[in-house]
Motif scaffolding. Structure first.
Motif, short mmCIF file in Angstrom:
data_model
loop_
_atom_site.label_atom_id
_atom_site.label_comp_id
_atom_site.label_asym_id
_atom_site.label_seq_id
_atom_site.Cartn_x
_atom_site.Cartn_y
_atom_site.Cartn_z
N PRO A 89 -10.08 38.88 15.87
CA PRO A 89 -9.60 37.82 14.98
C PRO A 89 -10.67 37.30 14.01
O PRO A 89 -10.34 36.65 13.02
N LEU A 90 -11.94 37.57 14.31
CA LEU A 90 -13.04 37.09 13.46
C LEU A 90 -13.65 38.19 12.60
O LEU A 90 -14.67 37.96 11.94
N ALA A 150 -14.59 30.75 19.97
CA ALA A 150 -13.38 31.58 19.98
C ALA A 150 -13.56 32.93 20.65
O ALA A 150 -12.58 33.65 20.84
N THR A 207 -9.77 35.12 7.47
CA THR A 207 -9.93 34.87 8.91
C THR A 207 -8.90 33.81 9.34
O THR A 207 -8.99 32.66 8.95
N GLU A 256 -8.04 33.08 12.65
CA GLU A 256 -8.20 32.62 14.04
C GLU A 256 -8.09 31.09 14.07
O GLU A 256 -8.78 30.40 13.33
#
Length: 451
Positions: free
Chosen positions: A23-24, A142, A202, A204
């Motif tokens: 997600p990053l 995260a 991004t 997230e």
């Protein structure tokens, strides 16, 4: 019925196979481009200013004041991320960088106003730490614990890959084509591309939220990130070691361009290429030193590879090229070894959270403060001691500091209480992973039966 293998592991994405949280992923890519833009000026801003009437002492003072604001901002990035969320902090950092870069170039460099340069460059110093260290907090918040080490390694890979490695390399090719001033402006475009890529692509969700509990007061958040320095004295020692780590790097950006171009006989492009080689070595060893430290110990790598290694390579980077004037290959080899010695300090980022496992964020803030402080301590040593014994005296000051950092690193031990806490958390994490795996297997079996 579809046959399902209950022992099969879930497929990992390409990013996850590399050790990057999926997600990053675009955050890491954007960080690299942002830092390339930030690093474009690193190798030639000092000689450019000195070539346009700014004294070397005033140039060193400019970098010193810039470093002070960088260190303040590096520390603030943690508490502000707790309060507002890392993504908002990154937006603020990007806007500050862009606005004051325009002011620095248009109102300071192009007009030759040193006082305006000093103001605008100092203010721009608040920008990149909010963006970069805000993202580091986002990573910590995260990323699953099993991937934190590799994710941190990739963060520093992107960070130092841009500043000054690829940034200096870009400048070495851009300056002969578009000129020095246009290259400064090109760096602004690179920063904006990287910043917008990281922030817009991004998705997230953790980074968009306040990280601290709602009932926690702002004053408490800020105070705890400072009070840990005396509540846990080892974090203070680690901060000093981290400050020493890259202080010579920022000093060399002030004094070495003139040394290599006027004494050793390199062109400006050759110096910028040499700088890129130094930090290409640095970014590669950033990853390797973390892996190696898991086998031989974090303290050993930092003390021997970092402290003692840099104490040897700093004088070598000064003396060996003088023995072979104009020989780029020899300078590149010594420079690569110097860059590798600085990278051997990377395991500090894995050691400090083990020393204070219950306050990892605050402990990492101490390292951030040290990293920021190095950006002004290095140029400050140049400002204070250049009149003493010139560059040679500065070289031996740094060599002595690295020996001191090796001795201080030996005090960075993990207490029995901290070890017990870490073991307890590891057991809890393993149990949670097993429970999740059992749930995934049951889900797969149920889907197979329905099929």
């Amino acid at each position: 019925m579809t046959q399902t293998d209950p022992l099969s592991a879930p497929k990992l994405s390409f990013a996850e196979r590399l050790g990057i949280p999926a997600p990053l992923f675009w955050g890491f890519v954007g960080l690299l481009f942002f830092m390339i833009g930030d690093g474009v000026e690193a190798g030639y801003l000092a000689p450019y200013l000195e070539g346009h009437g700014i004294t070397s002492r005033d140039t060193a003072f400019l970098f010193t004041i810039y470093g002070v604001t960088v260190s303040i901002s590096a520390w603030m990035s943690g508490p502000l991320s707790d309060l507002w969320g890392p993504k908002r902090v990154m937006w603020i950092g990007l806007v500050i960088w862009a606005v004051f870069e325009v002011a620095f170039l248009a109102g300071g460099v192009e007009t030759g106003s040193y006082s305006f340069m000093l103001f605008a460059y100092a203010m721009r110093g608040f920008g990149y730490p909010l963006f970069t260290y805000g993202f580091l907090v986002w990573i910590a918040a995260a990323t699953p614990a099993r991937m934190l080490g590799s994710a941190a390694g990739w963060f520093w890979f992107a960070f130092s890959g841009g500043l000054p490695t690829l940034g200096s390399l870009f400048a070495s090719f851009a300056i002969p084509v578009i000129g020095e001033m246009s290259t400064f402006w090109a760096s602004l475009g690179m920063v904006m591309v990287g910043g917008l890529m990281a922030l817009l692509l991004t998705k997230e969700p953790t980074g968009s939220k306040r990280l601290a509990p709602k009932e926690t007061a702002a004053s408490t958040i800020f105070f705890s990130s400072l009070s840990i320095l005396w509540r846990e004295p080892k974090t203070f020692i680690a901060m000093i070691v981290r400050t020493i780590n890259t202080s010579s790097e920022y000093a060399f950006l002030v004094i070495m361009p003139a040394f290599f171009t006027k004494v050793i006989g390199f062109s400006l492009s050759q110096w910028l290429q040499l700088l890129s080689i130094v930090f290409l070595s640095n970014i590669l060893v950033n990853l390797l030193s973390g892996i190696f430290s898991d086998r031989v110990g974090h303290r050993t790598v930092v003390a021997v590879g970092g402290g003692i290694g840099a104490a040897i390579m700093v004088p070598a980077f000064y003396y060996v090229p003088q023995m072979y004037p104009g020989n780029f290959f020899v300078a590149a080899v010594i420079g690569a070894l110097y860059g590798a010695s600085l990278a051997a300090f990377v395991p500090l980022s894995g050691l400090v959270p083990q020393i204070c496992p219950k306050e990892k964020a605050a402990a990492l803030s101490a390292l951030g403060l040290g990293a920021g402080a190095s950006t002004w301590v290095g140029p400050a040593i140049v400002t204070w001691f250049e009149s003493w014994h010139g560059i040679e005296g500065i070289i031996w000051i740094f060599s002595g500091l690295y020996v001191a950092s090796a001795l201080m690193t030996l005090a960075l031990t993990v207490s029995p209480e901290a070890r017990r806490y870490l073991e307890k958390m590891a057991v809890r994490e393993r149990n949670a992973s097993k429970a999740a795996a059992r749930g995934d297997i049951a889900s797969d079996l149920a889907l197979g039966e329905r099929a």
